[in-house]
Design an enzyme around this catalytic site. Structure first.
Site, PDB file in Angstrom:
ATOM      1  N   GLN A  31       0.747  -0.639   0.383  1.00  0.00           N
ATOM      2  CA  GLN A  31       0.084  -0.127   0.487  1.00  0.00           C
ATOM      3  C   GLN A  31       0.672   1.410   0.018  1.00  0.00           C
ATOM      4  OE1 GLN A  31      -4.213  -0.476   2.734  1.00  0.00           O
ATOM      5  NE2 GLN A  31      -1.716  -1.501   4.098  1.00  0.00           N
ATOM      6  N   CYS A  44      -2.877  13.653 -20.440  1.00  0.00           N
ATOM      7  CA  CYS A  44      -2.345  12.727 -22.271  1.00  0.00           C
ATOM      8  C   CYS A  44      -1.895  11.272 -20.705  1.00  0.00           C
ATOM      9  CB  CYS A  44      -1.573  13.774 -22.850  1.00  0.00           C
ATOM     10  SG  CYS A  44       0.553  14.128 -21.322  1.00  0.00           S
ATOM     11  N   ASP A  98       5.860   4.914  -0.949  1.00  0.00           N
ATOM     12  CA  ASP A  98       7.867   5.530  -0.980  1.00  0.00           C
ATOM     13  C   ASP A  98       8.580   4.349  -1.562  1.00  0.00           C
ATOM     14  OD1 ASP A  98       7.479   3.779   2.152  1.00  0.00           O
ATOM     15  OD2 ASP A  98       7.809   3.007   0.456  1.00  0.00           O
ATOM     16  N   HIS A 115      -1.530   1.288  -4.309  1.00  0.00           N
ATOM     17  CA  HIS A 115      -1.853   2.761  -4.110  1.00  0.00           C
ATOM     18  C   HIS A 115      -0.706   3.518  -5.191  1.00  0.00           C
ATOM     19  CE1 HIS A 115      -3.565   2.173  -0.060  1.00  0.00           C
ATOM     20  NE2 HIS A 115      -4.216   1.366  -1.214  1.00  0.00           N
ATOM     21  N   VAL A 158       9.125  -4.829  12.912  1.00  0.00           N
ATOM     22  CA  VAL A 158       9.570  -5.353  11.291  1.00  0.00           C
ATOM     23  C   VAL A 158      11.046  -5.700  11.583  1.00  0.00           C
ATOM     24  CG1 VAL A 158       7.403  -5.008  10.684  1.00  0.00           C
ATOM     25  CG2 VAL A 158       9.114  -3.213  10.364  1.00  0.00           C
ATOM     26  N   CYS A 180       1.242  19.891 -17.588  1.00  0.00           N
ATOM     27  CA  CYS A 180       1.831  19.365 -19.025  1.00  0.00           C
ATOM     28  C   CYS A 180       2.084  19.985 -19.827  1.00  0.00           C
ATOM     29  CB  CYS A 180       1.552  18.115 -18.734  1.00  0.00           C
ATOM     30  SG  CYS A 180       1.678  16.968 -20.006  1.00  0.00           S
ATOM     31  N   CYS A 233      -0.165  13.206 -15.756  1.00  0.00           N
ATOM     32  CA  CYS A 233      -0.960  14.104 -16.528  1.00  0.00           C
ATOM     33  C   CYS A 233      -2.676  13.350 -17.159  1.00  0.00           C
ATOM     34  CB  CYS A 233      -0.775  14.417 -18.023  1.00  0.00           C
ATOM     35  SG  CYS A 233      -2.020  15.720 -18.743  1.00  0.00           S
TER      36      CYS A 233
HETATM   37  N1  APR Z   1       6.834  -2.922  12.939  1.00  0.00           N
HETATM   38  C1  APR Z   1       5.458  -3.653  13.306  1.00  0.00           C
HETATM   39  N2  APR Z   1       4.535  -2.803  12.596  1.00  0.00           N
HETATM   40  C2  APR Z   1       4.531  -1.569  12.971  1.00  0.00           C
HETATM   41  C3  APR Z   1       5.603  -0.383  12.802  1.00  0.00           C
HETATM   42  C4  APR Z   1       6.864  -0.955  12.985  1.00  0.00           C
HETATM   43  N3  APR Z   1       8.284  -0.609  13.390  1.00  0.00           N
HETATM   44  N4  APR Z   1       5.506   0.758  12.822  1.00  0.00           N
HETATM   45  C5  APR Z   1       4.075   0.970  12.299  1.00  0.00           C
HETATM   46  N5  APR Z   1       3.231  -0.204  12.423  1.00  0.00           N
HETATM   47  C6  APR Z   1       2.056  -0.334  12.432  1.00  0.00           C
HETATM   48  C7  APR Z   1       1.585   0.253  13.826  1.00  0.00           C
HETATM   49  O1  APR Z   1       1.184  -0.583  14.791  1.00  0.00           O
HETATM   50  C8  APR Z   1       0.484   0.621  12.590  1.00  0.00           C
HETATM   51  O2  APR Z   1      -1.021  -0.501  12.900  1.00  0.00           O
HETATM   52  O3  APR Z   1       2.117  -1.037  11.186  1.00  0.00           O
HETATM   53  C9  APR Z   1       0.768  -0.390  11.090  1.00  0.00           C
HETATM   54  C10 APR Z   1       0.423   1.053   9.748  1.00  0.00           C
HETATM   55  O4  APR Z   1      -0.995   1.786  10.265  1.00  0.00           O
HETATM   56  P1  APR Z   1      -1.194   2.919   8.913  1.00  0.00           P
HETATM   57  O5  APR Z   1      -0.884   3.912   9.642  1.00  0.00           O
HETATM   58  O6  APR Z   1      -3.386   2.675   9.131  1.00  0.00           O
HETATM   59  O7  APR Z   1      -0.496   2.508   7.434  1.00  0.00           O
HETATM   60  P2  APR Z   1      -1.032   1.165   6.668  1.00  0.00           P
HETATM   61  O8  APR Z   1      -1.629   0.270   7.031  1.00  0.00           O
HETATM   62  O9  APR Z   1      -0.514   0.610   5.447  1.00  0.00           O
HETATM   63  O10 APR Z   1      -2.706   2.539   5.584  1.00  0.00           O
HETATM   64  C11 APR Z   1      -3.015   1.818   4.737  1.00  0.00           C
HETATM   65  O11 APR Z   1      -4.100   4.531   4.354  1.00  0.00           O
HETATM   66  O12 APR Z   1      -4.493   6.385   4.025  1.00  0.00           O
HETATM   67  C12 APR Z   1      -4.385   5.534   3.748  1.00  0.00           C
HETATM   68  O13 APR Z   1      -2.757   5.255   1.434  1.00  0.00           O
HETATM   69  C13 APR Z   1      -2.569   5.388   2.965  1.00  0.00           C
HETATM   70  O14 APR Z   1      -1.749   3.515   2.688  1.00  0.00           O
HETATM   71  C14 APR Z   1      -2.459   3.539   2.907  1.00  0.00           C
HETATM   72  C15 APR Z   1      -3.400   3.209   3.570  1.00  0.00           C
END
Ligand code: APR
Length: 258
Positions: free
Chosen positions: A101, A140, A104, A129, A245, A162, A137
């Site tokens: 998702q 185009c 970056d 995403h 992670v 653009c 653009c």
């Molecule tokens: N190790 C493990 N888990 C982690 C760590 C880490 N170091 N840091 C943060 N987290 C967990 C948090 O506990 C949280 O539950 O990662 C999760 C991130 O959740 P979100 O901030 O909601 O991100 P995400 O799930 O990717 O959001 C989905 O929402 O706003 C939209 O488009 C945006 O792609 C995004 C989507």
């Protein structure tokens, strides 16, 4: 045998392992997450960046988006040990796909560093995403590197346009915007066919991605969740691993590299 060792045993015996990631995998690289106490949506109103606002008020959208882009991606972020562990598992043929998702681009950087691919990495990296390093653009369809366009917007070109006269849009899926059908169909097929589905660093609240773990479980796949906080899919997961992670993924790679 702890939970991660059990998950590693499933990964070792699996034919198709799929990794699905969210903002939590990039948090250790310094990229802000979206939810939780210091999440981006505590600082900004999601509605400012919705597709409807882009269509209604592209000038105001871009003015706010320049600030969000700085907040989200203003640092020179590098892949961390978790991205690298997945890239190495991919290089060793242990992953069918990486579904993310995140916008970056750090999975692509990690894959390029590990296998020298020019971003056409194998296994495929599906950016569900989109990618915030690019703009597109709306007339185009041309995709461009985002940095110079964001600079033009920061210098007052609102909205940036653009050569064809069309308005640029960040090459990401905005709230209220449909994900490209082909991308989500492909992601669903990977989830359906996975023997092991790893959901890493996501709160699993944003659809349609948040349904992928359930889809994997519904076709008999083992679901492993690595996340610091509870998620709505914990009840259907075979393994829930509440660790950072950057500890969990390198250890999982080590345990499956035997
Ligand atoms: N190790 C493990 N888990 C982690 C760590 C880490 N170091 N840091 C943060 N987290 C967990 C948090 O506990 C949280 O539950 O990662 C999760 C991130 O959740 P979100 O901030 O909601 O991100 P995400 O799930 O990717 O959001 C989905 O929402 O706003 C939209 O488009 C945006 O792609 C995004 C989507």
């Amino acid at each position: 045998m702890d939970d991660l060792e059990r998950l590693a045993a499933d990964v070792r015996s699996a034919d198709a392992v799929v990794a699905f990631t969210g903002a939590g995998i990039s948090a250790p690289s310094g990229v802000p997450t979206f939810r939780g106490d210091d999440g981006v949506w505590e600082q900004f109103d999601e509605g400012q960046f919705a597709y409807g606002r882009f269509q209604r008020d592209p000038e105001g959208f871009w003015e706010d988006r320049v600030e969000l882009q700085r907040e989200l991606f203003g640092g020179d972020y590098e892949p961390n040990a978790a991205h690298d562990a997945l890239a190495e598992m991919g290089k060793d043929g242990d992953l069918e796909a990486i579904l993310t998702q995140n916008t970056d681009g750090l999975h692509g950087d990690a894959a390029a560093a590990v296998d020298g691919s020019g971003g056409n990495s194998d296994p495929p990296i599906l950016e569900l995403h989109g990618n915030a390093r690019r703009v597109r653009c709306t007339d185009c369809g041309k995709r461009r590197d985002g940095d110079p366009i964001f600079e033009r917007a920061a210098d007052g070109e609102l909205p940036p346009t653009c050569d064809c006269g069309g308005v640029f849009k960040p090459d990401v899926v905005l709230f209220g915007e449909q994900l490209p059908g082909a991308v989500i169909q492909r992601a669903r097929s990977f989830a359906r066919e996975s023997d092991v589905f790893l959901a890493i660093g996501s709160s699993l609240v944003v659809e349609p991605a948040a349904s992928l773990p359930r889809l994997a479980a519904s076709t008999g796949g083992t679901v492993g969740i690595v996340n610091l906080e509870p998620t709505p899919c914990d009840d259907i997961a075979d393994v829930v691993y509440r660790e950072d992670v950057t500890d969990a993924l390198p250890r999982l790679r080590e345990l499956t590299d035997e």
